[in-house]
Design a protein around this motif. Structure first.
Motif, PDB file in Angstrom:
ATOM      1  N   ARG A 131       3.358  16.762  -2.886  1.00 16.96           N
ATOM      2  CA  ARG A 131       2.227  16.994  -1.993  1.00 16.96           C
ATOM      3  C   ARG A 131       1.209  15.874  -2.134  1.00 16.96           C
ATOM      4  NH1 ARG A 131       1.038  21.508  -3.829  1.00 16.96           N
ATOM      5  NH2 ARG A 131       2.525  22.659  -2.556  1.00 16.96           N
ATOM      6  N   GLU A 132       0.949  15.457  -3.381  1.00 20.46           N
ATOM      7  CA  GLU A 132       0.020  14.356  -3.599  1.00 20.46           C
ATOM      8  C   GLU A 132       0.556  13.062  -2.988  1.00 20.46           C
ATOM      9  OE1 GLU A 132      -0.946  13.898  -7.678  1.00 20.46           O
ATOM     10  OE2 GLU A 132      -1.730  15.934  -7.916  1.00 20.46           O
ATOM     11  N   LEU A 133       1.863  12.842  -3.153  1.00 21.92           N
ATOM     12  CA  LEU A 133       2.478  11.632  -2.609  1.00 21.92           C
ATOM     13  C   LEU A 133       2.405  11.626  -1.087  1.00 21.92           C
ATOM     14  CD1 LEU A 133       4.125   9.035  -2.929  1.00 21.92           C
ATOM     15  CD2 LEU A 133       6.197  10.432  -2.996  1.00 21.92           C
ATOM     16  N   MET A 134       2.691  12.775  -0.449  1.00 19.17           N
ATOM     17  CA  MET A 134       2.650  12.841   0.999  1.00 19.17           C
ATOM     18  C   MET A 134       1.227  12.657   1.523  1.00 19.17           C
ATOM     19  SD  MET A 134       5.679  13.131   2.283  1.00 19.17           S
ATOM     20  CE  MET A 134       6.133  11.985   0.962  1.00 19.17           C
ATOM     21  N   ASP A 135       0.253  13.221   0.828  1.00 18.08           N
ATOM     22  CA  ASP A 135      -1.150  13.037   1.236  1.00 18.08           C
ATOM     23  C   ASP A 135      -1.545  11.568   1.142  1.00 18.08           C
ATOM     24  OD1 ASP A 135      -1.410  15.730   1.709  1.00 18.08           O
ATOM     25  OD2 ASP A 135      -2.406  16.179  -0.195  1.00 18.08           O
ATOM     26  N   ALA A 136      -1.113  10.918   0.060  1.00 17.94           N
ATOM     27  CA  ALA A 136      -1.415   9.494  -0.104  1.00 17.94           C
ATOM     28  C   ALA A 136      -0.710   8.664   0.961  1.00 17.94           C
ATOM     29  CB  ALA A 136      -0.990   9.029  -1.499  1.00 17.94           C
ATOM     30  N   LEU A 137       0.516   9.045   1.287  1.00 24.01           N
ATOM     31  CA  LEU A 137       1.267   8.329   2.317  1.00 24.01           C
ATOM     32  C   LEU A 137       0.589   8.463   3.673  1.00 24.01           C
ATOM     33  CD1 LEU A 137       3.734   6.727   3.219  1.00 24.01           C
ATOM     34  CD2 LEU A 137       4.984   8.893   3.432  1.00 24.01           C
ATOM     35  N   ARG A 138       0.136   9.668   4.006  1.00 22.88           N
ATOM     36  CA  ARG A 138      -0.544   9.876   5.289  1.00 22.88           C
ATOM     37  C   ARG A 138      -1.808   9.032   5.373  1.00 22.88           C
ATOM     38  NH1 ARG A 138      -0.494  16.112   7.269  1.00 22.88           N
ATOM     39  NH2 ARG A 138      -1.321  15.062   9.103  1.00 22.88           N
ATOM     40  N   ARG A 139      -2.553   8.973   4.280  1.00 26.83           N
ATOM     41  CA  ARG A 139      -3.777   8.157   4.279  1.00 26.83           C
ATOM     42  C   ARG A 139      -3.432   6.682   4.465  1.00 26.83           C
ATOM     43  NH1 ARG A 139      -5.083  11.639  -0.042  1.00 26.83           N
ATOM     44  NH2 ARG A 139      -4.538  10.004  -1.555  1.00 26.83           N
ATOM     45  N   ALA A 140      -2.376   6.244   3.785  1.00 34.35           N
ATOM     46  CA  ALA A 140      -1.983   4.832   3.900  1.00 34.35           C
ATOM     47  C   ALA A 140      -1.508   4.503   5.309  1.00 34.35           C
ATOM     48  CB  ALA A 140      -0.889   4.522   2.881  1.00 34.35           C
ATOM     49  N   VAL A 141      -0.755   5.418   5.906  1.00 36.17           N
ATOM     50  CA  VAL A 141      -0.300   5.207   7.288  1.00 36.17           C
ATOM     51  C   VAL A 141      -1.500   5.082   8.220  1.00 36.17           C
ATOM     52  CG1 VAL A 141       0.846   6.332   9.242  1.00 36.17           C
ATOM     53  CG2 VAL A 141       1.948   6.315   7.004  1.00 36.17           C
ATOM     54  N   GLN A 142      -2.504   5.909   8.010  1.00 31.58           N
ATOM     55  CA  GLN A 142      -3.681   5.904   8.868  1.00 31.58           C
ATOM     56  C   GLN A 142      -4.573   4.689   8.625  1.00 31.58           C
ATOM     57  OE1 GLN A 142      -4.373   7.967  11.412  1.00 31.58           O
ATOM     58  NE2 GLN A 142      -6.135   6.653  11.855  1.00 31.58           N
ATOM     59  N   ASP A 143      -4.738   4.319   7.344  1.00 28.20           N
ATOM     60  CA  ASP A 143      -5.740   3.304   6.998  1.00 28.20           C
ATOM     61  C   ASP A 143      -5.196   1.885   6.905  1.00 28.20           C
ATOM     62  OD1 ASP A 143      -7.478   5.454   6.826  1.00 28.20           O
ATOM     63  OD2 ASP A 143      -7.380   5.575   4.628  1.00 28.20           O
ATOM     64  N   LEU A 188       2.845   0.010   2.918  1.00 27.47           N
ATOM     65  CA  LEU A 188       2.738   1.362   2.376  1.00 27.47           C
ATOM     66  C   LEU A 188       3.096   1.387   0.896  1.00 27.47           C
ATOM     67  CD1 LEU A 188       4.256   3.410   5.339  1.00 27.47           C
ATOM     68  CD2 LEU A 188       1.848   3.190   4.707  1.00 27.47           C
ATOM     69  N   ARG A 189       4.142   0.664   0.533  1.00 26.36           N
ATOM     70  CA  ARG A 189       4.517   0.622  -0.880  1.00 26.36           C
ATOM     71  C   ARG A 189       3.396   0.015  -1.713  1.00 26.36           C
ATOM     72  NH1 ARG A 189       7.963   1.264  -4.686  1.00 26.36           N
ATOM     73  NH2 ARG A 189       7.937  -0.176  -6.446  1.00 26.36           N
ATOM     74  N   ALA A 190       2.791  -1.061  -1.235  1.00 21.89           N
ATOM     75  CA  ALA A 190       1.699  -1.691  -1.972  1.00 21.89           C
ATOM     76  C   ALA A 190       0.544  -0.709  -2.155  1.00 21.89           C
ATOM     77  CB  ALA A 190       1.225  -2.944  -1.244  1.00 21.89           C
ATOM     78  N   SER A 191       0.244   0.063  -1.126  1.00 19.52           N
ATOM     79  CA  SER A 191      -0.834   1.038  -1.209  1.00 19.52           C
ATOM     80  C   SER A 191      -0.510   2.141  -2.216  1.00 19.52           C
ATOM     81  CB  SER A 191      -1.088   1.648   0.172  1.00 19.52           C
ATOM     82  OG  SER A 191      -2.099   2.639   0.105  1.00 19.52           O
ATOM     83  N   LEU A 192       0.732   2.639  -2.197  1.00 25.59           N
ATOM     84  CA  LEU A 192       1.124   3.714  -3.109  1.00 25.59           C
ATOM     85  C   LEU A 192       1.213   3.223  -4.553  1.00 25.59           C
ATOM     86  CD1 LEU A 192       3.817   5.505  -0.913  1.00 25.59           C
ATOM     87  CD2 LEU A 192       1.459   6.222  -1.339  1.00 25.59           C
ATOM     88  N   VAL A 193       1.615   1.977  -4.744  1.00 23.80           N
ATOM     89  CA  VAL A 193       1.638   1.400  -6.090  1.00 23.80           C
ATOM     90  C   VAL A 193       0.211   1.268  -6.618  1.00 23.80           C
ATOM     91  CG1 VAL A 193       2.109  -0.699  -7.409  1.00 23.80           C
ATOM     92  CG2 VAL A 193       3.844   0.215  -5.853  1.00 23.80           C
ATOM     93  N   LEU A 198       3.552   5.214  -7.114  1.00 24.69           N
ATOM     94  CA  LEU A 198       4.866   4.609  -7.281  1.00 24.69           C
ATOM     95  C   LEU A 198       4.790   3.553  -8.368  1.00 24.69           C
ATOM     96  CD1 LEU A 198       6.064   4.005  -3.575  1.00 24.69           C
ATOM     97  CD2 LEU A 198       6.776   5.838  -5.125  1.00 24.69           C
ATOM     98  N   PRO A 199       5.916   3.308  -9.081  1.00 26.25           N
ATOM     99  CA  PRO A 199       5.913   2.237 -10.088  1.00 26.25           C
ATOM    100  C   PRO A 199       5.894   0.860  -9.415  1.00 26.25           C
ATOM    101  CG  PRO A 199       8.124   3.127  -9.811  1.00 26.25           C
ATOM    102  CD  PRO A 199       7.218   4.007  -8.998  1.00 26.25           C
ATOM    103  N   GLU A 200       5.372  -0.102 -10.134  1.00 29.78           N
ATOM    104  CA  GLU A 200       5.317  -1.457  -9.564  1.00 29.78           C
ATOM    105  C   GLU A 200       6.695  -2.019  -9.328  1.00 29.78           C
ATOM    106  OE1 GLU A 200       2.866  -4.234 -11.557  1.00 29.78           O
ATOM    107  OE2 GLU A 200       1.163  -2.860 -11.752  1.00 29.78           O
ATOM    108  N   THR A 201       7.646  -1.694 -10.219  1.00 31.50           N
ATOM    109  CA  THR A 201       9.016  -2.175 -10.082  1.00 31.50           C
ATOM    110  C   THR A 201       9.911  -1.024  -9.642  1.00 31.50           C
ATOM    111  OG1 THR A 201       8.683  -3.741 -11.886  1.00 31.50           O
ATOM    112  CG2 THR A 201      10.964  -3.274 -11.225  1.00 31.50           C
ATOM    113  N   PRO A 202      10.574  -1.142  -8.462  1.00 35.17           N
ATOM    114  CA  PRO A 202      11.452  -0.077  -8.004  1.00 35.17           C
ATOM    115  C   PRO A 202      12.545   0.218  -9.007  1.00 35.17           C
ATOM    116  CG  PRO A 202      11.076  -1.695  -6.282  1.00 35.17           C
ATOM    117  CD  PRO A 202      10.524  -2.274  -7.543  1.00 35.17           C
TER     118      PRO A 202
END
Length: 206
Positions: A131-143, A188-193, A198-202
């Motif tokens: 849920r936290e990840l999805m909320d962060a993803l939605r914010r990143a998509v928007q911003d 999006l990955r940069a924002s979540l990292v 998300l970890p810096e290294t996949p």
């Protein structure tokens, strides 16, 4: 140019019965290719039987028209049939894309985002983290995304629109949308990292 390709070019460039016979042979080849292609992609449409077969016939017929119009442009860099198959693949993609938009389309809403973890194959036992990840993803998509990137990402990932259909709707191309998605995912990955989601290294990259 190989001899078979040269024969195709010669017969399709001439007039009369020989050209008609060659065009019919080409139609049969492209019809088989179209039928295989629509079967491969039929899951995108949820159709089968006569309707799917009709789509293949339309694609093959239009591909033949395109090949006949451009046969003089063939330069022998590949086999003629390989070159001709590209036309039928493009026709199938276009027709599948248009067919998708004829169906009632569910607009994006909160429910679509709620189903996203299942589409992404996330672990259902970790609902709080998801849920936290999805909320962060939605914010990143928007911003963080441009309007174009947001439109493409939302349609393909959240709304489940097939790429072929989005190409038609946006009057774009596969390559252009692939590039847009690549740039969007990188942002999006940069924002979540940066947010620690998300970890810096996949995983698996070491």
């Amino acid at each position: 140019m190989d001899s078979a390709s040269a024969d195709w070019v010669r017969t399709l460039s001439e007039g009369g019965r020989e050209r008609e016979r060659a065009a019919e042979r080409l139609h049969q080849l492209l019809l088989r290719a179209a039928q295989a292609e629509v079967r491969r992609r039929s899951g995108l449409l949820g159709i089968s039987g006569p309707e799917l077969d009709d789509l293949a016939h339309q694609a093959a017929a239009d591909a033949v028209v395109s090949v006949l119009a451009k046969v003089a442009e063939f330069r022998g860099e590949s086999r003629f049939t390989t070159w001709a198959y590209r036309f039928v693949v493009l026709e199938v993609s276009s027709k599948i894309g248009r067919h998708f938009w004829r169906r009632p389309h569910v607009p994006l809403d909160a429910g679509q985002w709620e189903r996203l973890p299942d589409r992404l194959g996330l672990d259902p036992s970790r609902q709080s983290e998801q849920r936290e990840l999805m909320d962060a993803l939605r914010r990143a998509v928007q911003d963080d995304l441009t309007d174009r990137q947001r439109t493409v990402f939302t349609a393909l990932v959240v709304d489940g629109v097939p790429l072929d259909a989005l190409v038609v709707r946006l009057e774009s191309s596969w390559n252009a949308l692939y590039k847009t998605m690549f740039d969007a995912r990188r942002k999006l990955r940069a924002s979540l990292v940066a947010g620690g989601y998300l970890p810096e290294t996949p995983r698996g990259s070491r």
